[in-house]
Enzyme design. Structure first.
Site, PDB file in Angstrom:
ATOM      1  N   LYS A   1     -10.663  -4.461   9.473  1.00  0.00           N
ATOM      2  CA  LYS A   1      -9.501  -4.995   9.747  1.00  0.00           C
ATOM      3  C   LYS A   1      -9.065  -3.947  10.867  1.00  0.00           C
ATOM      4  O   LYS A   1      -9.360  -3.867  12.538  1.00  0.00           O
ATOM      5  CB  LYS A   1      -8.102  -4.906   8.656  1.00  0.00           C
TER       6      LYS A   1
ATOM      7  N   ARG B   1     -16.512   6.233   5.608  1.00  0.00           N
ATOM      8  CA  ARG B   1     -15.948   5.894   6.971  1.00  0.00           C
ATOM      9  C   ARG B   1     -15.085   7.547   7.345  1.00  0.00           C
ATOM     10  O   ARG B   1     -14.513   8.571   6.670  1.00  0.00           O
ATOM     11  CB  ARG B   1     -14.436   5.739   6.533  1.00  0.00           C
TER      12      ARG B   1
ATOM     13  N   ARG C   1     -10.460  10.119   5.923  1.00  0.00           N
ATOM     14  CA  ARG C   1      -8.849   9.658   5.504  1.00  0.00           C
ATOM     15  C   ARG C   1      -8.579  10.543   3.717  1.00  0.00           C
ATOM     16  O   ARG C   1      -8.775  10.141   2.905  1.00  0.00           O
ATOM     17  CB  ARG C   1      -8.376   8.097   5.625  1.00  0.00           C
TER      18      ARG C   1
HETATM   19  P1  AMP Z   1      -4.092   0.460   6.245  1.00  0.00           P
HETATM   20  O1  AMP Z   1      -4.554   1.678   6.784  1.00  0.00           O
HETATM   21  O2  AMP Z   1      -4.395  -0.588   6.216  1.00  0.00           O
HETATM   22  O3  AMP Z   1      -5.506   0.609   4.847  1.00  0.00           O
HETATM   23  O4  AMP Z   1      -3.413   1.403   5.147  1.00  0.00           O
HETATM   24  C1  AMP Z   1      -3.262   2.062   4.855  1.00  0.00           C
HETATM   25  C2  AMP Z   1      -2.337   2.467   3.582  1.00  0.00           C
HETATM   26  O5  AMP Z   1      -0.540   2.108   4.260  1.00  0.00           O
HETATM   27  C3  AMP Z   1      -1.953   1.547   2.621  1.00  0.00           C
HETATM   28  O6  AMP Z   1      -2.892   2.079   1.506  1.00  0.00           O
HETATM   29  C4  AMP Z   1      -0.488   1.760   2.234  1.00  0.00           C
HETATM   30  O7  AMP Z   1      -0.195   2.623   1.577  1.00  0.00           O
HETATM   31  C5  AMP Z   1       0.450   1.558   3.286  1.00  0.00           C
HETATM   32  N1  AMP Z   1       0.433   0.169   3.925  1.00  0.00           N
HETATM   33  C6  AMP Z   1      -0.331  -0.852   5.013  1.00  0.00           C
HETATM   34  N2  AMP Z   1       0.020  -1.517   5.241  1.00  0.00           N
HETATM   35  C7  AMP Z   1       1.332  -1.768   4.005  1.00  0.00           C
HETATM   36  C8  AMP Z   1       2.173  -2.575   3.994  1.00  0.00           C
HETATM   37  N3  AMP Z   1       1.929  -4.462   5.088  1.00  0.00           N
HETATM   38  N4  AMP Z   1       2.762  -3.229   3.089  1.00  0.00           N
HETATM   39  C9  AMP Z   1       2.549  -1.698   2.240  1.00  0.00           C
HETATM   40  N5  AMP Z   1       2.348  -0.633   2.582  1.00  0.00           N
HETATM   41  C10 AMP Z   1       1.103  -1.272   3.514  1.00  0.00           C
END
Ligand code: AMP
Length: 206
Positions: A14, A123, A153
């Protein structure tokens, strides 16, 4: 009007596809993960809370995230063109978005779950320019664009990745049927290289 939602398991690409989309299209990029990571860096109350959930690979509560996204989406620049990367991640978030500003395209980035584990644990991110790389394509852990040291990360550690995938299947995968039933879902084969994935998406955009 290009009001886009990118769905997909963690590691489906994404973030990488978002980079290509915002480079080539007029879109406001809204990544909940990036907003939360910025809050963690800035040590805000939201950042302190987010850190606990993110380190465990869990989702933050819906009401907090819905408010956060609606606040950003209510800005004028998002009215007709936005790219939501990592939102919605639950049915409740999807229902809230449909009421607030219904997306015009929902792309589901389909990948094999074994590929996801390898992608996430290898990553690396540049904290300066936010570019994303994989160790297998790097000679060293320095950002090719801006010469900074790359980072892994905290939530890309193996145990956390496993939980993020479990959470994905439980909370987020049901969105595939939700958007299928709404006749909004566009399936994208996300196993190829990012430019191929991007071309599949670009064909649909106005
Ligand atoms: P990402 O960078 O999109 O992989 O998101 C990293 C982390 O942020 C996820 O594992 C969640 O802990 C939190 N997070 C991101 N998007 C959401 C969402 N839409 N709802 C709840 N938590 C989120």
């Amino acid at each position: 009007m290009n009001k886009i939602v990118l769905l997909g398991a963690p590691g489906a690409g994404k973030g990488t596809i978002s980079e290509l989309l915002i480079k080539n299209q007029k879109l406001v990029h809204i990544s909940v993960g990036d907003i939360l990571r910025q809050n963690i860096k800035d040590n805000t109350d939201l950042g302190k809370l987010a850190n606990k959930y993110m380190l465990a690979g869990n989702l933050l509560p819906d009401d907090i995230i819905i408010k956060l996204v609606e606040h950003r989406l209510s800005c004028k620049d998002c009215k007709n063109n936005f790219l939501l990367d990592g939102y919605p991640r639950t049915i409740k978030q999807a229902e809230a978005l449909d009421k607030f500003n219904k997306p015009t395209y929902v792309f589901n980035l389909k990948v094999d779950i074994n590929v996801v584990i390898e992608r996430l644990t290898g990553r690396r991110i540049c904290n300066k320019c936010n570019s994303i790389f994989h160790v297998k394509n790097l000679k060293n852990e320095i950002c090719p664009s801006c010469d900074c040291k790359l980072n892994k990360r905290d939530d890309d550690k193996y145990e956390v990745v496993k939980n993020r995938i479990d959470v994905y299947f439980k909370e987020t995968a049901p969105l595939i049927d939700y958007y299928k039933n709404n006749k909004q879902l566009i399936e994208i084969n996300a196993l190829g290289n990012p430019n191929d994935v991007y071309s599949q998406i670009e064909k649909f955009l106005k």
